[in-house]
Design a protein around this motif. Structure first.
Motif, PDB file in Angstrom:
ATOM      1  N   TYR A  32       0.858  -1.178   0.000  1.00 38.93           N
ATOM      2  CA  TYR A  32       0.000   0.000   0.000  1.00 38.93           C
ATOM      3  C   TYR A  32       0.895   1.228   0.000  1.00 38.93           C
ATOM      4  O   TYR A  32       1.764   1.361   0.860  1.00 38.93           O
ATOM      5  CB  TYR A  32      -0.928  -0.012   1.216  1.00 38.93           C
ATOM      6  CG  TYR A  32      -1.856  -1.205   1.210  1.00 38.93           C
ATOM      7  CD1 TYR A  32      -3.086  -1.140   0.578  1.00 38.93           C
ATOM      8  CD2 TYR A  32      -1.453  -2.415   1.783  1.00 38.93           C
ATOM      9  CE1 TYR A  32      -3.923  -2.251   0.538  1.00 38.93           C
ATOM     10  CE2 TYR A  32      -2.276  -3.527   1.742  1.00 38.93           C
ATOM     11  CZ  TYR A  32      -3.510  -3.439   1.123  1.00 38.93           C
ATOM     12  OH  TYR A  32      -4.335  -4.540   1.069  1.00 38.93           O
ATOM     13  N   GLY A  71       1.262   5.604  -0.736  1.00 40.59           N
ATOM     14  CA  GLY A  71       0.641   6.908  -0.914  1.00 40.59           C
ATOM     15  C   GLY A  71      -0.348   7.220   0.198  1.00 40.59           C
ATOM     16  O   GLY A  71      -0.977   6.328   0.765  1.00 40.59           O
ATOM     17  N   LEU A  72      -0.487   8.500   0.507  1.00 41.34           N
ATOM     18  CA  LEU A  72      -1.339   8.910   1.617  1.00 41.34           C
ATOM     19  C   LEU A  72      -2.821   8.681   1.345  1.00 41.34           C
ATOM     20  O   LEU A  72      -3.633   8.716   2.279  1.00 41.34           O
ATOM     21  CB  LEU A  72      -1.083  10.386   1.950  1.00 41.34           C
ATOM     22  CG  LEU A  72       0.300  10.692   2.530  1.00 41.34           C
ATOM     23  CD1 LEU A  72       0.482  12.193   2.724  1.00 41.34           C
ATOM     24  CD2 LEU A  72       0.509   9.952   3.856  1.00 41.34           C
ATOM     25  N   ASP A  73      -3.181   8.431   0.093  1.00 30.52           N
ATOM     26  CA  ASP A  73      -4.578   8.128  -0.218  1.00 30.52           C
ATOM     27  C   ASP A  73      -4.904   6.647  -0.039  1.00 30.52           C
ATOM     28  O   ASP A  73      -6.078   6.263  -0.080  1.00 30.52           O
ATOM     29  CB  ASP A  73      -4.908   8.533  -1.655  1.00 30.52           C
ATOM     30  CG  ASP A  73      -4.876  10.045  -1.840  1.00 30.52           C
ATOM     31  OD1 ASP A  73      -5.107  10.767  -0.852  1.00 30.52           O
ATOM     32  OD2 ASP A  73      -4.600  10.486  -2.981  1.00 30.52           O
ATOM     33  N   ALA A  74      -3.889   5.823   0.161  1.00 27.01           N
ATOM     34  CA  ALA A  74      -4.096   4.378   0.278  1.00 27.01           C
ATOM     35  C   ALA A  74      -4.686   4.026   1.649  1.00 27.01           C
ATOM     36  O   ALA A  74      -4.484   4.734   2.634  1.00 27.01           O
ATOM     37  CB  ALA A  74      -2.782   3.640   0.061  1.00 27.01           C
ATOM     38  N   VAL A  75      -5.404   2.926   1.667  1.00 28.21           N
ATOM     39  CA  VAL A  75      -6.015   2.426   2.908  1.00 28.21           C
ATOM     40  C   VAL A  75      -5.735   0.933   3.001  1.00 28.21           C
ATOM     41  O   VAL A  75      -5.982   0.190   2.049  1.00 28.21           O
ATOM     42  CB  VAL A  75      -7.539   2.669   2.924  1.00 28.21           C
ATOM     43  CG1 VAL A  75      -8.169   2.059   4.178  1.00 28.21           C
ATOM     44  CG2 VAL A  75      -7.848   4.157   2.834  1.00 28.21           C
ATOM     45  N   PRO A 125      -6.091   3.844   7.272  1.00 34.22           N
ATOM     46  CA  PRO A 125      -5.721   4.816   6.235  1.00 34.22           C
ATOM     47  C   PRO A 125      -4.274   5.268   6.434  1.00 34.22           C
ATOM     48  O   PRO A 125      -3.861   5.572   7.557  1.00 34.22           O
ATOM     49  CB  PRO A 125      -6.693   5.979   6.473  1.00 34.22           C
ATOM     50  CG  PRO A 125      -7.777   5.426   7.343  1.00 34.22           C
ATOM     51  CD  PRO A 125      -7.129   4.361   8.166  1.00 34.22           C
ATOM     52  N   SER A 151      -3.101   8.017   5.549  1.00 33.27           N
ATOM     53  CA  SER A 151      -3.128   9.423   5.978  1.00 33.27           C
ATOM     54  C   SER A 151      -3.197   9.532   7.495  1.00 33.27           C
ATOM     55  O   SER A 151      -2.638  10.470   8.084  1.00 33.27           O
ATOM     56  CB  SER A 151      -4.326  10.139   5.349  1.00 33.27           C
ATOM     57  OG  SER A 151      -5.548   9.512   5.721  1.00 33.27           O
TER      58      SER A 151
END
Length: 198
Positions: free
Chosen positions: A161, A163-167, A178, A180
């Protein structure tokens, strides 16, 4: 961690007695005792973010998160190990009065440059040998990237996973993580490095 010599081998009983009196945490691998290196702010922030995220979502669950003061006991055919994961979730085996468990359902380690090889090789092999383990997470510090080993009918499968948009979905516990949230308050530097081969 510091290496122990053959002459430094100690019993499990002596190790546990030493830990009760010590201000420094030590991990134990088949009679060898290793002092744990101190962790820096980023490492601690990620660990706290994870346990907060897990705790908020597990309020009505029998599962409970813990952060880095609970040892995990691993009984292998040839020797015994005790590790201190950065975060773990325990569902049906509350830590003992000695502050250890041998049935974590989730283990998370935050990777550091000085310990990543041990984390990704020796520790991974030990954690994946635990019958109770459902998910093993390795979290990078220099960028938003999580390695995930998830138990399936065919053993553990690798997921990534980024990137900060990944969960990270965690249906095993009816929660999610998340990135983030995991990396909240973390400022990444321009330098980064690629994950070690799995």
């Amino acid at each position: 961690m510091t290496a122990a010599t053959q002459n430094d081998r100690v019993s499990v009983e002596d190790y546990l007695a030493m830990e009760r009196e010590s201000d420094v945490r030590h991990e134990y691998v088949g009679g060898a005792v290793h002092a744990m290196a101190g962790s820096r702010g980023t490492h601690n922030t990620i660990s706290v973010n994870a346990v907060r995220a897990f705790g908020n979502q597990l309020e009505d669950s029998p599962c409970q998160p813990f952060v880095n003061d609970i040892r995990v006991l691993i009984r292998l055919p040839t020797h015994t190990r005790y590790y201190y994961p950065d975060c773990l979730i325990v569902c049906d085996d509350p830590p003992t009065s000695e502050m250890w468990t041998e049935k974590p359902a989730l283990v998370m380690e935050v990777l550091s440059r000085s310990t990543r090889r041990i984390d990704l090789m020796e520790k991974k092999d030990g954690y994946l040998a635990l019958p109770s383990l459902k998910v093993l997470l390795y979290v990078e510090q220099e960028r938003a990237y999580v390695h995930c080993y998830r138990r399936s009918d065919n053993g553990f499968e690798f997921e990534a996973y980024e990137g900060l948009d990944a969960v990270v979905p965690l249906p095993e516990f009816r929660i999610e993580l998340p990135l983030s949230t995991l990396y909240q308050r973390i400022e990444f530097t321009p330098e980064s490095y690629e994950p070690e081969p799995r």
